[in-house]
Design an enzyme around this catalytic site. Structure first.
Site, PDB file in Angstrom:
ATOM      1  N   LYS A   1      23.113  36.847  48.518  1.00  0.00           N
ATOM      2  CA  LYS A   1      21.684  36.508  48.540  1.00  0.00           C
ATOM      3  C   LYS A   1      21.125  36.983  49.872  1.00  0.00           C
ATOM      4  O   LYS A   1      21.047  36.212  50.837  1.00  0.00           O
ATOM      5  CB  LYS A   1      21.497  34.990  48.407  1.00  0.00           C
ATOM      6  CG  LYS A   1      21.828  34.433  47.027  1.00  0.00           C
ATOM      7  CD  LYS A   1      21.510  32.947  47.000  1.00  0.00           C
ATOM      8  CE  LYS A   1      21.922  32.306  45.695  1.00  0.00           C
ATOM      9  NZ  LYS A   1      21.874  30.839  45.757  1.00  0.00           N
TER      10      LYS A   1
ATOM     11  N   ASP B   1      25.596  33.134  50.728  1.00  0.00           N
ATOM     12  CA  ASP B   1      24.239  32.592  50.644  1.00  0.00           C
ATOM     13  C   ASP B   1      23.641  32.630  52.061  1.00  0.00           C
ATOM     14  O   ASP B   1      23.089  33.647  52.469  1.00  0.00           O
ATOM     15  CB  ASP B   1      24.368  31.166  50.067  1.00  0.00           C
ATOM     16  CG  ASP B   1      23.047  30.469  49.841  1.00  0.00           C
ATOM     17  OD1 ASP B   1      21.998  31.089  50.064  1.00  0.00           O
ATOM     18  OD2 ASP B   1      23.050  29.294  49.433  1.00  0.00           O
TER      19      ASP B   1
ATOM     20  N   ARG C   1      31.594  26.940  35.577  1.00  0.00           N
ATOM     21  CA  ARG C   1      32.511  27.963  36.100  1.00  0.00           C
ATOM     22  C   ARG C   1      33.121  28.835  35.004  1.00  0.00           C
ATOM     23  O   ARG C   1      33.517  29.965  35.246  1.00  0.00           O
ATOM     24  CB  ARG C   1      33.662  27.304  36.870  1.00  0.00           C
ATOM     25  CG  ARG C   1      33.256  26.573  38.125  1.00  0.00           C
ATOM     26  CD  ARG C   1      34.490  26.260  38.956  1.00  0.00           C
ATOM     27  NE  ARG C   1      34.259  25.247  39.969  1.00  0.00           N
ATOM     28  CZ  ARG C   1      33.752  25.476  41.178  1.00  0.00           C
ATOM     29  NH1 ARG C   1      33.406  26.695  41.519  1.00  0.00           N
ATOM     30  NH2 ARG C   1      33.600  24.505  42.036  1.00  0.00           N
TER      31      ARG C   1
ATOM     32  N   ASP D   1      29.691  27.212  40.185  1.00  0.00           N
ATOM     33  CA  ASP D   1      29.375  25.952  39.506  1.00  0.00           C
ATOM     34  C   ASP D   1      28.067  25.347  39.971  1.00  0.00           C
ATOM     35  O   ASP D   1      27.546  25.663  41.040  1.00  0.00           O
ATOM     36  CB  ASP D   1      30.485  24.933  39.767  1.00  0.00           C
ATOM     37  CG  ASP D   1      30.430  24.396  41.199  1.00  0.00           C
ATOM     38  OD1 ASP D   1      30.361  25.212  42.148  1.00  0.00           O
ATOM     39  OD2 ASP D   1      30.439  23.160  41.382  1.00  0.00           O
TER      40      ASP D   1
ATOM     41  N   GLU E   1      35.097  36.466  48.327  1.00  0.00           N
ATOM     42  CA  GLU E   1      34.159  35.353  48.134  1.00  0.00           C
ATOM     43  C   GLU E   1      33.404  35.530  46.819  1.00  0.00           C
ATOM     44  O   GLU E   1      33.206  36.662  46.369  1.00  0.00           O
ATOM     45  CB  GLU E   1      33.125  35.334  49.269  1.00  0.00           C
ATOM     46  CG  GLU E   1      33.347  34.266  50.320  1.00  0.00           C
ATOM     47  CD  GLU E   1      33.073  32.835  49.863  1.00  0.00           C
ATOM     48  OE1 GLU E   1      33.172  32.542  48.660  1.00  0.00           O
ATOM     49  OE2 GLU E   1      32.782  32.004  50.728  1.00  0.00           O
ATOM     50  N   ASP E   2      32.960  34.422  46.244  1.00  0.00           N
ATOM     51  CA  ASP E   2      32.110  34.522  45.058  1.00  0.00           C
ATOM     52  C   ASP E   2      30.684  34.887  45.451  1.00  0.00           C
ATOM     53  O   ASP E   2      30.054  35.739  44.848  1.00  0.00           O
ATOM     54  CB  ASP E   2      32.133  33.210  44.249  1.00  0.00           C
ATOM     55  CG  ASP E   2      31.837  31.972  45.104  1.00  0.00           C
ATOM     56  OD1 ASP E   2      31.793  32.076  46.351  1.00  0.00           O
ATOM     57  OD2 ASP E   2      31.653  30.889  44.518  1.00  0.00           O
TER      58      ASP E   2
ATOM     59  N   GLY F   1      35.188  28.967  43.880  1.00  0.00           N
ATOM     60  CA  GLY F   1      34.297  29.889  43.178  1.00  0.00           C
ATOM     61  C   GLY F   1      34.812  31.287  42.927  1.00  0.00           C
ATOM     62  O   GLY F   1      34.395  31.944  41.979  1.00  0.00           O
TER      63      GLY F   1
HETATM   64  P1  IMP Z   1      26.937  29.935  52.526  1.00  0.00           P
HETATM   65  O1  IMP Z   1      27.853  29.283  53.515  1.00  0.00           O
HETATM   66  O2  IMP Z   1      25.539  29.403  52.623  1.00  0.00           O
HETATM   67  O3  IMP Z   1      26.985  31.444  52.557  1.00  0.00           O
HETATM   68  O4  IMP Z   1      27.410  29.456  51.086  1.00  0.00           O
HETATM   69  C1  IMP Z   1      28.540  29.954  50.500  1.00  0.00           C
HETATM   70  C2  IMP Z   1      29.054  29.032  49.430  1.00  0.00           C
HETATM   71  O5  IMP Z   1      28.005  28.240  48.855  1.00  0.00           O
HETATM   72  C3  IMP Z   1      29.639  29.831  48.279  1.00  0.00           C
HETATM   73  O6  IMP Z   1      31.001  30.077  48.464  1.00  0.00           O
HETATM   74  C4  IMP Z   1      29.369  28.934  47.084  1.00  0.00           C
HETATM   75  O7  IMP Z   1      30.436  28.026  46.912  1.00  0.00           O
HETATM   76  C5  IMP Z   1      28.124  28.166  47.443  1.00  0.00           C
HETATM   77  N1  IMP Z   1      26.902  28.723  46.823  1.00  0.00           N
HETATM   78  C6  IMP Z   1      25.887  29.359  47.454  1.00  0.00           C
HETATM   79  N2  IMP Z   1      24.920  29.724  46.603  1.00  0.00           N
HETATM   80  C7  IMP Z   1      25.328  29.307  45.380  1.00  0.00           C
HETATM   81  C8  IMP Z   1      24.754  29.407  44.066  1.00  0.00           C
HETATM   82  O8  IMP Z   1      23.665  29.974  43.827  1.00  0.00           O
HETATM   83  N3  IMP Z   1      25.489  28.865  43.052  1.00  0.00           N
HETATM   84  C9  IMP Z   1      26.682  28.242  43.247  1.00  0.00           C
HETATM   85  N4  IMP Z   1      27.263  28.134  44.458  1.00  0.00           N
HETATM   86  C10 IMP Z   1      26.591  28.663  45.509  1.00  0.00           C
END
Ligand code: IMP
Length: 177
Positions: free
Chosen positions: A134, A106, A168, A162, A102-103, A48
């Site tokens: 987020k 979450d 993407r 994506d 990081e993109d 991402g």
């Molecule tokens: P986390 O581990 O929950 O913080 O998630 C991080 C990863 O989840 C990111 O690097 C993204 O690849 C993916 N991700 C989380 N939210 C989204 C979204 O809204 N759209 C697309 N990918 C997401």
């Protein structure tokens, strides 16, 4: 406001391309100041972050290195949560000034699980740059040093992010309708 379809879902424009680019320029400006006289190593997390990492890197005026690594995959619209391992980290981080790219953060689980592996190598410092955050969704404590946009807890695609492999290539970021 443009509505697009990705697979079976509709998304509307959330962040226009110019807004994203302007904010990335600002972040690069802050990093240029914070790391003046240093030579940080950027570790971009694939897939991402490839667009964000490339655009951020273009605006750096300091000396800097970059490498790309891959962690767990994100299946569908819910975080798989299982960070297995990293692929492609060839650099020795000992004594380095590291900036993770990081993109999106979450729940924070991905980075929370992965950071100890990097810290084990004893970098001199380690900071996190994420384009999107987020904040309402965070479940794992993380200090985020450079944040592009704090966004609502809604699924987004575009600009590297994506939905099941697609979206993407979009220059803008779109939010689930
Ligand atoms: P986390 O581990 O929950 O913080 O998630 C991080 C990863 O989840 C990111 O690097 C993204 O690849 C993916 N991700 C989380 N939210 C989204 C979204 O809204 N759209 C697309 N990918 C997401």
């Amino acid at each position: 406001m443009a509505i697009i379809r990705v697979h079976d879902k509709s998304f509307e424009t959330y962040l226009p391309a110019e807004t994203i680019q302007q904010r990335i320029k600002e972040l690069a400006g802050i990093i240029n100041k914070d790391y003046a006289g240093k030579k940080p190593l950027f570790i971009a997390i694939l897939n991402g972050s490839f667009m964000f990492a490339a655009d951020l890197f273009k605006h750096l005026t300091i000396e800097a290195e970059i490498c790309f690594i891959k962690l767990a995959s994100y299946k569908g619209m819910k975080s798989s949560g299982n960070v297995v391992t990293s692929i492609g980290l060839e650099d020795d981080l000992f004594g380095k000034e590291v900036i993770i790219v990081e993109d999106i953060v979450d729940t924070g689980k991905t980075l929370h699980n992965f950071l100890p592996k990097l810290l084990h190598q004893q970098p001199k410092s380690m900071k996190i740059a994420t384009l999107l955050y987020k904040s309402e969704a965070i479940e794992y404590p993380l200090v985020l040093d450079y944040v592009g946009f704090d966004i609502p807890n809604k699924f987004v695609v575009g600009y590297g992010l994506d939905y099941d492999g697609l979206g993407r290539n979009l220059k803008e970021i779109y939010q689930l309708v």
